[in-house]
Design a protein around this motif. Structure first.
Motif, PDB file in Angstrom:
ATOM      1  N   SER A 181       0.826  -1.218   0.000  1.00 38.60           N
ATOM      2  CA  SER A 181       0.000   0.000   0.000  1.00 38.60           C
ATOM      3  C   SER A 181       0.852   1.257   0.000  1.00 38.60           C
ATOM      4  O   SER A 181       0.355   2.348  -0.281  1.00 38.60           O
ATOM      5  CB  SER A 181      -0.930   0.004   1.213  1.00 38.60           C
ATOM      6  OG  SER A 181      -1.795  -1.115   1.137  1.00 38.60           O
ATOM      7  N   GLU A 182       2.141   1.111   0.298  1.00 36.88           N
ATOM      8  CA  GLU A 182       3.041   2.281   0.321  1.00 36.88           C
ATOM      9  C   GLU A 182       3.724   2.506  -1.027  1.00 36.88           C
ATOM     10  O   GLU A 182       4.438   3.480  -1.211  1.00 36.88           O
ATOM     11  CB  GLU A 182       4.111   2.091   1.412  1.00 36.88           C
ATOM     12  CG  GLU A 182       5.264   1.121   1.083  1.00 36.88           C
ATOM     13  CD  GLU A 182       4.927  -0.363   1.211  1.00 36.88           C
ATOM     14  OE1 GLU A 182       3.752  -0.739   1.018  1.00 36.88           O
ATOM     15  OE2 GLU A 182       5.848  -1.159   1.458  1.00 36.88           O
ATOM     16  N   ILE A 183       3.514   1.585  -1.983  1.00 40.05           N
ATOM     17  CA  ILE A 183       4.277   1.620  -3.236  1.00 40.05           C
ATOM     18  C   ILE A 183       3.539   2.446  -4.289  1.00 40.05           C
ATOM     19  O   ILE A 183       2.363   2.207  -4.560  1.00 40.05           O
ATOM     20  CB  ILE A 183       4.485   0.190  -3.775  1.00 40.05           C
ATOM     21  CG1 ILE A 183       5.006  -0.757  -2.697  1.00 40.05           C
ATOM     22  CG2 ILE A 183       5.398   0.188  -4.990  1.00 40.05           C
ATOM     23  CD1 ILE A 183       6.353  -0.385  -2.120  1.00 40.05           C
ATOM     24  N   GLU A 221      -2.359  -2.913  -3.842  1.00 39.21           N
ATOM     25  CA  GLU A 221      -2.204  -2.564  -2.416  1.00 39.21           C
ATOM     26  C   GLU A 221      -2.378  -3.801  -1.536  1.00 39.21           C
ATOM     27  O   GLU A 221      -2.751  -4.864  -2.012  1.00 39.21           O
ATOM     28  CB  GLU A 221      -3.183  -1.445  -2.019  1.00 39.21           C
ATOM     29  CG  GLU A 221      -4.645  -1.811  -2.129  1.00 39.21           C
ATOM     30  CD  GLU A 221      -5.235  -1.584  -3.514  1.00 39.21           C
ATOM     31  OE1 GLU A 221      -6.441  -1.306  -3.590  1.00 39.21           O
ATOM     32  OE2 GLU A 221      -4.517  -1.720  -4.539  1.00 39.21           O
ATOM     33  N   ASP A 222      -2.073  -3.651  -0.268  1.00 40.35           N
ATOM     34  CA  ASP A 222      -2.179  -4.775   0.664  1.00 40.35           C
ATOM     35  C   ASP A 222      -3.646  -5.024   0.997  1.00 40.35           C
ATOM     36  O   ASP A 222      -4.171  -4.586   2.024  1.00 40.35           O
ATOM     37  CB  ASP A 222      -1.372  -4.480   1.941  1.00 40.35           C
ATOM     38  CG  ASP A 222       0.110  -4.325   1.650  1.00 40.35           C
ATOM     39  OD1 ASP A 222       0.653  -5.159   0.895  1.00 40.35           O
ATOM     40  OD2 ASP A 222       0.722  -3.372   2.163  1.00 40.35           O
ATOM     41  N   ASN A 223      -4.295  -5.705   0.112  1.00 37.72           N
ATOM     42  CA  ASN A 223      -5.722  -5.996   0.268  1.00 37.72           C
ATOM     43  C   ASN A 223      -5.953  -7.382  -0.335  1.00 37.72           C
ATOM     44  O   ASN A 223      -5.648  -7.615  -1.501  1.00 37.72           O
ATOM     45  CB  ASN A 223      -6.541  -4.917  -0.473  1.00 37.72           C
ATOM     46  CG  ASN A 223      -8.005  -5.259  -0.562  1.00 37.72           C
ATOM     47  OD1 ASN A 223      -8.394  -6.226  -1.219  1.00 37.72           O
ATOM     48  ND2 ASN A 223      -8.821  -4.466   0.107  1.00 37.72           N
ATOM     49  N   GLY A 245       6.954  -8.380  -2.334  1.00 37.08           N
ATOM     50  CA  GLY A 245       6.333  -7.802  -1.140  1.00 37.08           C
ATOM     51  C   GLY A 245       5.231  -8.681  -0.570  1.00 37.08           C
ATOM     52  O   GLY A 245       4.694  -9.564  -1.232  1.00 37.08           O
ATOM     53  N   GLY A 246       4.936  -8.411   0.708  1.00 35.29           N
ATOM     54  CA  GLY A 246       3.792  -9.063   1.353  1.00 35.29           C
ATOM     55  C   GLY A 246       3.966 -10.539   1.660  1.00 35.29           C
ATOM     56  O   GLY A 246       2.985 -11.262   1.812  1.00 35.29           O
ATOM     57  N   VAL A 247       5.218 -11.000   1.757  1.00 37.80           N
ATOM     58  CA  VAL A 247       5.403 -12.434   2.031  1.00 37.80           C
ATOM     59  C   VAL A 247       5.805 -12.722   3.485  1.00 37.80           C
ATOM     60  O   VAL A 247       5.949 -13.866   3.874  1.00 37.80           O
ATOM     61  CB  VAL A 247       6.465 -13.082   1.098  1.00 37.80           C
ATOM     62  CG1 VAL A 247       5.926 -13.239  -0.284  1.00 37.80           C
ATOM     63  CG2 VAL A 247       7.765 -12.301   1.100  1.00 37.80           C
ATOM     64  N   TYR A 252      -0.421  -7.238   7.403  1.00 42.26           N
ATOM     65  CA  TYR A 252      -0.859  -6.821   6.072  1.00 42.26           C
ATOM     66  C   TYR A 252      -0.104  -7.538   4.958  1.00 42.26           C
ATOM     67  O   TYR A 252      -0.030  -7.075   3.836  1.00 42.26           O
ATOM     68  CB  TYR A 252      -0.737  -5.298   5.934  1.00 42.26           C
ATOM     69  CG  TYR A 252      -1.675  -4.603   6.875  1.00 42.26           C
ATOM     70  CD1 TYR A 252      -2.993  -4.348   6.512  1.00 42.26           C
ATOM     71  CD2 TYR A 252      -1.259  -4.260   8.165  1.00 42.26           C
ATOM     72  CE1 TYR A 252      -3.877  -3.757   7.392  1.00 42.26           C
ATOM     73  CE2 TYR A 252      -2.148  -3.662   9.067  1.00 42.26           C
ATOM     74  CZ  TYR A 252      -3.448  -3.416   8.671  1.00 42.26           C
ATOM     75  OH  TYR A 252      -4.331  -2.840   9.538  1.00 42.26           O
ATOM     76  N   ASP A 253       0.493  -8.661   5.303  1.00 38.78           N
ATOM     77  CA  ASP A 253       1.189  -9.460   4.292  1.00 38.78           C
ATOM     78  C   ASP A 253       0.221 -10.510   3.755  1.00 38.78           C
ATOM     79  O   ASP A 253      -0.035 -11.519   4.395  1.00 38.78           O
ATOM     80  CB  ASP A 253       2.437 -10.123   4.911  1.00 38.78           C
ATOM     81  CG  ASP A 253       3.538  -9.107   5.170  1.00 38.78           C
ATOM     82  OD1 ASP A 253       3.640  -8.145   4.377  1.00 38.78           O
ATOM     83  OD2 ASP A 253       4.270  -9.266   6.152  1.00 38.78           O
ATOM     84  N   PHE A 254      -0.293 -10.238   2.562  1.00 40.31           N
ATOM     85  CA  PHE A 254      -1.402 -11.071   2.053  1.00 40.31           C
ATOM     86  C   PHE A 254      -1.010 -12.007   0.922  1.00 40.31           C
ATOM     87  O   PHE A 254      -1.865 -12.681   0.364  1.00 40.31           O
ATOM     88  CB  PHE A 254      -2.547 -10.165   1.577  1.00 40.31           C
ATOM     89  CG  PHE A 254      -3.253  -9.471   2.699  1.00 40.31           C
ATOM     90  CD1 PHE A 254      -3.859 -10.211   3.724  1.00 40.31           C
ATOM     91  CD2 PHE A 254      -3.317  -8.086   2.749  1.00 40.31           C
ATOM     92  CE1 PHE A 254      -4.516  -9.575   4.766  1.00 40.31           C
ATOM     93  CE2 PHE A 254      -3.977  -7.444   3.796  1.00 40.31           C
ATOM     94  CZ  PHE A 254      -4.574  -8.183   4.808  1.00 40.31           C
TER      95      PHE A 254
HETATM   96 MG    MG Z   1       4.637  -4.890   2.315  1.00 41.03          MG
END
Ligand code: MG
Ligand code: AMP
Length: 398
Positions: A181-183, A221-223, A245-247, A252-254
Motif C-alpha cells: 500500500s506504500e508503493i 495494495e495490501d488488500n 512484497g507481502g510475504v 498486512y502481508d497477504f
Molecule cells: Mg509490504
C-alpha cells in the motif's frame, strides 16, 4: 525452514521445458539452442592462403634468392585451378585457394617481381601461410549443443554454416506484480509514507536479461481480495508470476493467504537464507509463482538464485545457475544466526592476478544504492564468520 539447496531442488523439480520455435539469427543472442549445430562444410573449404604473396613449391625455394616463372593468379573467389610445376609460382591473395602442387606461400614483402618472373628472397617452411582445408573444422562435426545459450561470439559460426534461422525454446511469459500500500509508480512523487516501485523495473530488467517476455502489472495494495484478483488474472496468461512484497508475517502481508485462497500449491515458504528467508514458491496449473520479499536487495538476490534459474530451465539452458567461483576476502564478513547468507559484493583483480572480494557498504537489504555495485554474491555459512584473507565461495551475477 529448508536449506538453499533444497529450495533450488524444489524449483528444479517443478519447472518444465517450454516449446520450441524458430528465430532469425539476428534475434538469437541470449536464446537457448533447441537443436544441435553442425558444420555443413569443411572450414576452410579449400587450402587457403593467409597472405598476399606467391604460392610455391617449398622444395624450389630452399636456396634463395631463386627466380620462378609466374604462371597464374589466384584471387579470393577465383582460384588458379591448375597444377603448379617445379620452377613456377602463382600470384596469390589473402583468402584465395592455393593451387595444387604448391605447398607454401611466401609473402609479397619477401619477393621481387620483374618481367613475368618472381624472385623469392627467403625460403619458406612447408605449409607456411596456408590454412589447410578442414583445419578449423570438418564437415559434419558438431559445433554447439542443444541447451547452449547463444552468445554474440557464436554468431559468426552460425552464419558461416548456414543457419539463418535457428530452433530455440520460446521465451517464458513473465508477469511482475509489485504489492504494498506504500508503493507508488516511479513517475509519481511519493507523499508521506510512500516509496516508489523500484522492484518492478529491476525485476523486468533481470527477467529480460534471462530472455523472458515481461508484462508489468499494476501495483496492488495490501488488500486480500485485490491481490487475489491480480494474481488470478496474471496466472492465466503467464508461465511465471513474480510477486514482490507481502510475504512476511505482518498483519498486512497477504501474498500467501491470497495464493492459498486461489488454490495455488505452496511448495516452500521459508528458506534458511539471508536475505530472502520468507521467499515463497508456489504453482497453480502450469504457472510458477514466486513471492519475493519486497526489500530490493532481497528481491534481487532471490531472483538471481531461484527465479532466473527457473526461467533458464524453462528454456532448456544447461547452464541455468549462477556461475560459481572462489575469491579472497579483503574484509571480514559475519554470518547470520541459523541461516546461510548470500551477500552482494563487488570484485577486483589484484596486481598478482588474484580475484578479491570487496564488501559493499551495506546497511541492510533495503540498500539498493550499495546493491548497484554488486558483481557477485558471497556465500557465508550460518553462524560462521569469514576472516579477512580467507577464500570464500562466490556466485557471479550474470
Ligand atoms: Mg509490504
Ligand atoms: P514487504 O516484503 O512487503 O514486507 O516489504 C519489505 C520492504 O520492502 C518495505 O520497506 C517495503 O516498503 C519495501 N518494498 C516492497 N515492495 C517494494 C517495491 N516494489 N519497490 C521498492 N520497495 C519495496
Amino acid at each position: 525452514m529448508i536449506s538453499i539447496s533444497e529450495a533450488i531442488n524444489f524449483v528444479k523439480a517443478k519447472t518444465d521445458l517450454l516449446e520450441t520455435e524458430s528465430v532469425n539469427l539476428d534475434e538469437a543472442v541470449g536464446r537457448v539452442l533447441a537443436q544441435e549445430i553442425k558444420a555443413d562444410m569443411d572450414m576452410p573449404p579449400f587450402n587457403r592462403s593467409q597472405m598476399d604473396g606467391f604460392a610455391v613449391k617449398t622444395e624450389d625455394v630452399k636456396n634463395t634468392p631463386v627466380k620462378l616463372k609466374i604462371v597464374g593468379e589466384s584471387v579470393a573467389g577465383k582460384g588458379w585451378h591448375n597444377q603448379l610445376n617445379s620452377g613456377e609460382a602463382v600470384r596469390i591473395m589473402t583468402g584465395a585457394a592455393v593451387s595444387s602442387g604448391a605447398d607454401s606461400v611466401q609473402k609479397v614483402e619477401l619477393t621481387d617481381e620483374s618481367d613475368g618472373f618472381i624472385t623469392i628472397l627467403e625460403p619458406t617452411k612447408l605449409q607456411q601461410n596456408i590454412v589447410k582445408k578442414g583445419q578449423e573444422i570438418e564437415s559434419g562435426d558438431e559445433i554447439f549443443q542443444k541447451g547452449e545459450i547463444i552468445t554474440e561470439n557464436m554468431i559468426a559460426a552460425l552464419a558461416s554454416f548456414g543457419y539463418p534461422d535457428i530452433a530455440v525454446v520460446r521465451k517464458p511469459k513473465v508477469a511482475i506484480l509489485a504489492t504494498g500500500s506504500e508503493i507508488v509508480d516511479i513517475s509519481q512523487t511519493p507523499s508521506q509514507d510512500q516509496i516508489r516501485n523500484s522492484n518492478s523495473s529491476m525485476l523486468k530488467a533481470f527477467a529480460n536479461k534471462a530472455k523472458a517476455d515481461v508484462e508489468t502489472l499494476k501495483i496492488t495494495e495490501d488488500n486480500l481480495e485485490n491481490l487475489k484478483a491480480s494474481i488470478s488474472s496474471a496466472i492465466e496468461r503467464s508461465d511465471c508470476l513474480i510477486i514482490s512484497g507481502g510475504v512476511s508475517v505482518g498483519d498486512y502481508d497477504f501474498t500467501k493467504p491470497a495464493l492459498r485462497e486461489i488454490g495455488a500449491e505452496i511448495l516452500f515458504e521459508k528458506i534458511s537464507l539471508k536475505p530472502g528467508k520468507p521467499t515463497v514458491f508456489a504453482k497453480k496449473g502450469k504457472t510458477l509463482i514466486f513471492g519475493l520479499p519486497g526489500n530490493p536487495v532481497s528481491t534481487a538476490v532471490t531472483f538471481f538464485v531461484f527465479v532466473r534459474m527457473a526461467l533458464l530451465i524453462m528454456q532448456g539452458a544447461s547452464a541455468n545457475s549462477l556461475k560459481k567461483g572462489v575469491a579472497k576476502l579483503t574484509h571480514p564478513i559475519k554470518g547470520a544466526k541459523g541461516r546461510d547468507s548470500l551477500l552482494p559484493v563487488s570484485l577486483r583483480v589484484s596486481k598478482k592476478a588474484k580475484l578479491k572480494i570487496e564488501t559493499l557498504r551495506f546497511s541492510g537489504s533495503s540498500n539498493f544504492i550499495a546493491f548497484s555495485k554488486t558483481e557477485a554474491l558471497v556465500f557465508v555459512p550460518s553462524d560462521k564468520n569469514l576472516e579477512k584473507g580467507e577464500t570464500a565461495e562466490i556466485m557471479f551475477l550474470p
